[in-house]
Enzyme design. Structure first.
Site, PDB file in Angstrom:
ATOM      1  N   GLY D 150       9.094  -1.597  -1.724  1.00  0.00           N
ATOM      2  CA  GLY D 150       8.931  -0.522  -2.693  1.00  0.00           C
ATOM      3  C   GLY D 150       7.462  -0.207  -2.893  1.00  0.00           C
ATOM      4  N   CYS D 151       7.194   0.935  -3.469  1.00  0.00           N
ATOM      5  CA  CYS D 151       5.809   1.383  -3.634  1.00  0.00           C
ATOM      6  C   CYS D 151       5.057   0.513  -4.640  1.00  0.00           C
ATOM      7  CB  CYS D 151       5.766   2.845  -4.035  1.00  0.00           C
ATOM      8  SG  CYS D 151       6.852   3.275  -5.417  1.00  0.00           S
ATOM      9  N   TYR D 152       5.642   0.291  -5.820  1.00  0.00           N
ATOM     10  CA  TYR D 152       4.981  -0.565  -6.803  1.00  0.00           C
ATOM     11  C   TYR D 152       4.815  -1.992  -6.288  1.00  0.00           C
ATOM     12  CZ  TYR D 152       5.580   2.946 -10.580  1.00  0.00           C
ATOM     13  OH  TYR D 152       5.516   4.059 -11.377  1.00  0.00           O
ATOM     14  N   THR D 154       4.436  -3.032  -3.266  1.00  0.00           N
ATOM     15  CA  THR D 154       3.373  -3.088  -2.271  1.00  0.00           C
ATOM     16  C   THR D 154       2.008  -3.239  -2.932  1.00  0.00           C
ATOM     17  OG1 THR D 154       4.626  -1.782  -0.671  1.00  0.00           O
ATOM     18  CG2 THR D 154       2.227  -1.796  -0.414  1.00  0.00           C
ATOM     19  N   ALA D 155       1.711  -2.331  -3.856  1.00  0.00           N
ATOM     20  CA  ALA D 155       0.408  -2.379  -4.520  1.00  0.00           C
ATOM     21  C   ALA D 155       0.235  -3.678  -5.299  1.00  0.00           C
ATOM     22  CB  ALA D 155       0.259  -1.175  -5.459  1.00  0.00           C
TER      23      ALA D 155
END
Lengths: 345, 345, 345, 345
Positions: D150-152, D154-155
């Protein structure tokens, strides 16, 4: 009628003060002072006043000459610029509401450490009242020198006061992640505030070093009766207005969202401008108003409380609160001239 | 006190009407009706009303049942939806102010051609008054059925009226290049209105085919006494609010910017909401107000006049003008409840 | 490999040049020069180059000392700043591509009238080639001094060339209503370019007085073989990038949209970067690319043609076109290093 | 050449995959599948592909029929939609890269609790490899079923991995305050994603309840070897792209910013896409790139570490990372086709 003067009327906070006072039924503005735009028609700087306010901005000297015509002086200047003028006004019996930072911190040392400026009238620090109206109403009524709170501290202290007052959280666990629109940077010709540098981006700034940190800690300390240290991280958001303060703290007990929400509603039950909502706050619902919306949520998995508060940084975070304080200082109903609803969309 | 009802209160124009009427000293709102949000608390849809307006939106049937309690009905519905309800209200002696398009065009044929909808009460068309207040004040005073102008026509007709009234331009040369914020598309779940589809882009739309064209032509025709055809191109701008109409026309004579500006100032000298400015208008200076700023410039090299007008599409272009018209219809001072200054930044 | 130098590498056009050339397979950049940021690491100014380009920006003197290492010099400076440096480079046999305005106008007089600057090397004006690649390819191949077009002229001339070349419109009827993102104002610390001053607003500027007007007229004149005067109005849009040029002209004959679209498709059939589309162009579909999308529409009611063109002002309107010209001047395939697709959303 | 198919090619993640693969020198895309836009030309949905990609989107049935032509299948569908199609592809020997959530969580129970969907092929969960490339490279090389993060997560995981791997923080103290642009909400016709609802506002959402929480906890647990619980609060920001994750944790020892920064630089020294910077990260410096910038700061006053990471949510947070994983799975150099620099401004 209250006669008022405005120093620093052409910055964003100053302009919002003009906006609010223009529709305030009990106030006459006697002069608009500006450093950058002295001798310029106010409506040439802010075109929204075309045909409405056509006064010429005066310079500081002319402003000072008019102190004998006013009851209250609003000062909206950068830090370190209010000392002399405040003394002059007070000596003439004019009440002073300073929207800047010069009288917010009770300690000369802390001021000088965080701002890097020598404090030139620390004898007034004891006299100055911190103007977070909801928490300090009685002192404000007696005050002649009012230190209007910073924008981040306003949102943050209102968010945390009830749980600290009630001793519900570990005071070493407080983290404040705050977000502000670009007007918080003021109306200064900086490359970092250009449209093309702010749009389509977000960044933290002043990480672990922002000057609003000691102000937050000072006031939370008073509420809790303890020495408080917080982690405070502001962020710049591509919007004109609004502050969201997302605050985290560890609960000492196992409490529910509902319990804490009721406690907040009770805490602010007599405060017109504070709305404890059932959902999650959004800055758009307070933009253009003097309101503060607060939402709470317990994270059961970690037993943390998350308190989210939103304000319009230029109104409740600056000029609206200044007027709220003026109303209080002059015995008017607190919400006089401040009952506008947020403008959406 | 005037008792008012609002049909379509949860669209953007409806919500702005609520916003304005809430602070209007002479109006009581008796019901808020909504198709999509019947039985929902108004402040659940628009969080800015939390603790301020906590009424439950009613459905159409319940709204109609309350027509006997009201003096004026505001209708903010899509085209083709106002026919029956308008008849019912008028039959009960309720004055109707329709913010939609159903009564703006005098010709049933033109309506049906441009909107592709059968007009179901063309017998009312003759009765309906076109509510561009500044140009039609006397008729509005007598009116029971008011067709509130479209947003683009408001900005455009106000921009062009003085030169057409004075017969200064070639009527075949008129080009209108207009720009609007996204709220003009309404509060509808369309992919084309998503943040990610509108932000960081600009596009024309409805090129040579937009439904506001015949409305503009009809009213400019009345002013000039001639049959007018214009080229009208709207554009979508990544902002919430505001319309700018940039209008071009060929001058018949060799006139100066100053001459024409004075003529405009004179034309609108009794109109509080129209400000003919010396510079170039910007939408931000009218955002959140009922004002229209107009700037003019003669292009000496081509002998064209360029007239630029700006309004807030939701206020002067919709709800503000509706209230201005209500004031006029009920004999109140035209600016009652509408004297707010634009909110900047 | 082509060795290149960049003067003015830290403005927005300069930075875009760096961006494009970094991925260009046939170019080595030998130096990045900057007035404001000499001796600063390029990636400190533009963080997107962190770990990618870590060169130190050189000052003008150091740049000039390196002229003997380069084949081509790109200059991205404000008007009036290119004269000396261009002469120096040409004298050393370096080809010059000037992204500024100093060599675009063929007439010293017109330059001086519109820019208010004395032209200090008008002997070069005859030598300079106007670099709108699609219209001037053969001359560009032979050129040593290339005047890269302005952003508005690029979009506008591409929009109008086919109808003027084919003599289809009344040359006195041309109106150009153009819209640009804020990056067109450059990376300068001006209050008028602040986020808070541009966001949520639109304004015209330079009305009937913008310096791109004579450039547009000069090139349209060459295409049509006639003396052309246009009305040109630029507008500032709250977005970083993109130009839309909406152009109006009266058709001499009764032609259809389809006819004209085919004529455009044929006109640009060998031009990779020009896409004549069937619908209405939007700036987002070319943002971050060197493409120009053009849409046409005949307004049958007024017999006007409306041509709408969109470009990325920093790429096809500046640095992309500069590289396209470099490719052409050095005998490379025109699209080398420029085949990126627009980034959406 | 690798032959690839894309399911869900017209959502934002799908479109970015198309964008990247179009310029990837080792990949042929054999089909673009879409549920909403089957039988539509891809460039009609995304105008930036006009004249570049003119393929017709196929429906699911046609896509499945082409599985025998491909080596790898990218799936970009909402949760719960990938089960059947994944089985079919794997059975035919096609490697699968799922950009959705269906194979990220190792536990069927946790998946079903957080997503409220029955997992229909939990037998594959053991087989699926979590594709945060930097942390899982060796497993990814062997994988046939890749769960793209997921995007969150990953960061966030990239931000926290080094301190957890080195056991530097109290694992009960982790707070993640994340901010995302609106494209994270996908290309769905929701009122809450309208321009007018998102612009000029910020809000938290999914507070203490967001589905990326267990994904973050699972992977941080693997890194630290401990059971981890975090507080995770996402916020919606008025911008198209970008995620900033601001992470807080209490240090066990008294360490300096410099010490920790060096530790991060060492941890990621072989990872092209991770840049540990000396300053504070901003999303604009990675927008349009596959990079992750990480900045660290020790708050000496509270002995907390603050780690800030930024990515482009659609690239490193979705499609770029998917291609990075594909490169790894097929033995290509990891950065093939992904070396573009962020586009600024």
């Amino acid at each position: 009628m209250i006669n008022a003067g405005i120093i620093g009327s052409t910055g964003y906070a100053g302009e919002q003060l003009v906006w609010i006072l223009h529709n305030h039924s009990k106030v006459n503005v006697k002069f608009y002072s500006s450093y950058s735009y002295a001798n310029t028609n106010f409506s040439e700087i802010y075109g929204n006043y075309y045909g409405v306010i056509e006064d010429i901005c005066v310079d500081m000297e002319e402003a000072i000459n008019k102190f004998n015509e006013i009851d209250v002086l609003f000062i909206a200047l950068p830090q370190g610029k209010s000392f002399e003028i405040t003394k002059k006004a007070l000596n003439l019996g004019v009440k002073v509401i300073d929207l800047g930072a010069d009288f917010r911190l009770n300690s000369k040392n802390i001021y000088e450490n965080w701002y890097g400026i020598e404090h030139q009238c620390d004898e007034l620090l004891e006299k100055a009242v911190y103007g977070l109206t909801e928490l300090n109403r009685e002192k404000i009524k007696q005050s002649n020198l009012l230190a209007n709170p910073g924008c981040y501290p306003t949102a943050t202290i209102l968010a945390l006061a009830p749980i600290l007052k009630n001793n519900l959280v570990d005071i070493n666990s407080i983290i404040i992640d705050a977000k502000s629109g670009v007007s918080g940077s003021g109306r200064n010709a900086n490359i970092s505030s250009l449209f093309t540098e702010c749009n389509e981006s977000i960044k933290p700034y002043g990480v672990a070093a922002h000057r609003h940190t000691p102000e937050i800690e000072q006031e939370l300390g008073k509420i809790s009766g303890k020495n408080i240290k917080v982690s405070f991280t502001p962020h710049l958001i591509p919007m004109n207005r609004g502050i969201l303060s997302t605050c985290y703290a560890s609960l000492k007990l196992d409490l529910t969202t509902e319990y804490i929400r009721e406690l907040y509603k009770d805490f602010y039950k007599n405060d017109y401008f504070i709305k404890v909502i059932n959902g999650i706050p959004e800055t758009r619902w307070v933009r253009g108003s003097n309101l503060c919306h607060i939402g709470v949520k317990v994270d059961k998995r970690t037993n943390r409380i998350i308190v989210m508060s939103v304000i319009d940084n230029l109104i409740k975070g600056a000029s609206g609160q200044a007027v709220q304080n003026m109303n209080t200082m002059f015995g008017l109903e607190e919400k006089t001239g401040l009952e506008f609803i947020a403008m959406a969309p």
